[in-house]
Design a protein around this motif. Structure first.
Motif, PDB file in Angstrom:
ATOM      1  N   SER A  10      46.165  36.210  30.576  1.00  0.00           N
ATOM      2  CA  SER A  10      46.215  34.806  30.168  1.00  0.00           C
ATOM      3  C   SER A  10      46.770  34.682  28.753  1.00  0.00           C
TER       4      SER A  10
ATOM      5  N   ASP B 103      47.510  30.408  36.639  1.00  0.00           N
ATOM      6  CA  ASP B 103      46.658  31.564  36.376  1.00  0.00           C
ATOM      7  C   ASP B 103      45.582  31.667  37.463  1.00  0.00           C
ATOM      8  N   GLU B 104      45.102  32.879  37.721  1.00  0.00           N
ATOM      9  CA  GLU B 104      44.109  33.142  38.768  1.00  0.00           C
ATOM     10  C   GLU B 104      44.599  32.585  40.106  1.00  0.00           C
TER      11      GLU B 104
HETATM   12 MG   LIG Z   1      42.835  35.396  32.488  1.00  0.00          MG
END
Ligand SMILES: [Mg+2]
Ligand SMILES: Nc1ncnc2c1ncn2[C@@H]1O[C@H](COP(=O)(O)OP(=O)(O)OP(=O)(O)O)[C@@H](O)[C@H]1O
Length: 399
Positions: free
Chosen positions: A76, A186-187
């Motif tokens: 991230s 993200d994720e």
């Molecule tokens: Mg992360």
């Protein structure tokens, strides 16, 4: 140094921040240079030169990217560093969403719209007219929180068809911007757990329909992410360039850490840094955490202080770690503990490993290991099996 309770003020648990505004570029210099959350500025960000270069090259050449790594390696932060610096240079406009807390297409859509609003919708007098048009075409219900005045979006697009429509409107809106828009998700592996089937296909269609928009997908479940992108029958098969993130090399982490200590007129030896790095198995978050706590002490920086800090870190999370025992069988727990004690196990099915740790029959070990690997509590690289979460592994090893 007499106290076993050196660390009192700093919270060790990493807070999750996904419900806040999409981008909170910090302005003030942090008091502690070893950040435990996100990205501040280049000064507090170590290395990742080659990954940043690769990322820039892919985006410049209109290729989409999938970034994967073990947990807490710095995915991230890397994405945020890339987007923030590229935005500063006006090379692109960025949208960042973190799907970690989403369970449905509807929620993912909502996050995306919020992120678009944060980035493009706000003007000093209200909404930009282009954003108003977008809201109109989405059929979004817009409300304002009476106390904070913040807008809330209700989408009500629960069917795949409606969601695809809503993504289309967002896509058109973003594709029409003069500067290239990059959407970082993200994720991303979270979409495989959405209650509706077909989320993967939907996002794939979204990506294909708007070739002018660049995508960066990122996720922590390495296996899931790689299978999503490498299995022939999956919608995302070979749709992106893969970038994997390994540990920051010790040779590069050492001067970074030493310089920050020096700037505060503190000295830390390369040997102590090597000891930290080895205990953290190179995991960025753990290294940052130990350095953050060391930076906060006024004690001479030596092995003894490090020992206390390590023990504080493990004690702080011990209740959380111990709770894992309730989620698995005795054998699974024993196998997990045995792997943690070894650090890295080439062949957990070997008789030697089994008898050393009194694990019983190979078939029992096998099925326990299978569950641990499925849940990614234990993961494997070319060299062997290890406990995924470094600090958890270190705690298990003390039992
Ligand atoms: Mg992360
Ligand atoms: N290159 C770096 N230099 C210094 N600190 C970093 C760097 N990369 C990440 N960090 C710090 O390490 C911690 C973990 O980073 P980050 O949250 O980006 O990892 P992640 O891989 O996204 O983790 P997760 O698997 O939980 O999503 C954060 O505190 C972040 O500030």
């Amino acid at each position: 140094m007499h106290s076993e309770h050196l660390v009192t003020k700093t919270s060790l648990r990493r807070p999750r921040n996904q419900n806040k505004k999409t981008y909170l570029w910090a302005v003030k210099a942090p008091k502690n240079p070893f950040l435990l959350l996100g990205y501040h500025s280049k000064e507090y960000f170590c290395d990742r030169e080659s990954e940043l270069e690769k990322l820039a090259e892919h985006i410049d050449n209109e290729r989409n990217v999938m970034l994967y790594a073990w947990r807490r390696m710095g995915k991230s932060a890397l994405i945020k560093q890339f987007l923030q610096e590229a935005e500063k240079e006006k090379k692109l406009e960025a949208i960042y969403v973190d799907l970690v807390a989403t369970n449905s297409i509807e929620q993912a859509n909502e996050l995306l719209i919020k992120a678009v609003y944060e980035r493009f919708g706000k003007t000093s007098t209200g909404f930009s007219s282009a954003f108003q048009k977008l809201i109109g075409s989405l059929g979004v219900i817009l409300t304002f929180d009476p106390t904070t005045g913040f807008p809330a979006f209700e989408i009500g697009a629960s069917s795949i068809a409606k969601s695809q429509e809503s993504l289309n409107s967002i896509g058109k809106f973003l594709q029409n911007r003069k500067t290239t828009v990059v959407i970082a998700i993200d994720e991303f592996q979270q979409i495989t757990k959405f209650k509706e089937p077909g989320a993967e296909g939907m996002f794939r269609t979204f990506m294909q329909s708007y070739p002018g928009i660049r995508f960066i997908f990122s996720g922590s479940h390495r296996q899931m992410m790689t299978s999503m992108f490498l299995e022939k029958n999956r919608p995302f098969y070979r749709s992106c360039q893969l970038i994997s993130l390994d540990a920051i090399p010790l040779e590069l982490y050492t001067p970074f850490i030493q310089n920050h200590f020096q700037a505060a007129e503190k000295t830390i030896s390369a040997e102590l840094i090597a000891e930290i790095y080895s205990w953290c198995k190179g995991q960025t978050y753990a290294v940052q955490l130990v350095c953050n706590l060391l930076f906060g002490t006024n004690e001479p920086l030596n092995t003894e202080v490090l020992r206390i800090i390590k023990s504080e870190i493990l004690q702080q999370d011990a209740p959380l770690f111990a709770a894992y025992a309730n989620l698995m069988s005795q054998t699974q727990w024993n196998v997990l503990k045995a792997i943690a004690k070894e650090g890295l196990v080439t062949n957990p099915m070997s008789r030697e490993f089994g008898s050393k740790h009194k694990l019983g029959a190979a078939s029992t070990v096998n099925s326990a290991l299978k569950m641990l690997v499925e849940k990614e509590i234990v993961v494997a690289n070319d060299e062997g099996y290890f406990v995924h979460e470094t600090l958890f592994g270190n705690w298990l090893a003390t039992l």
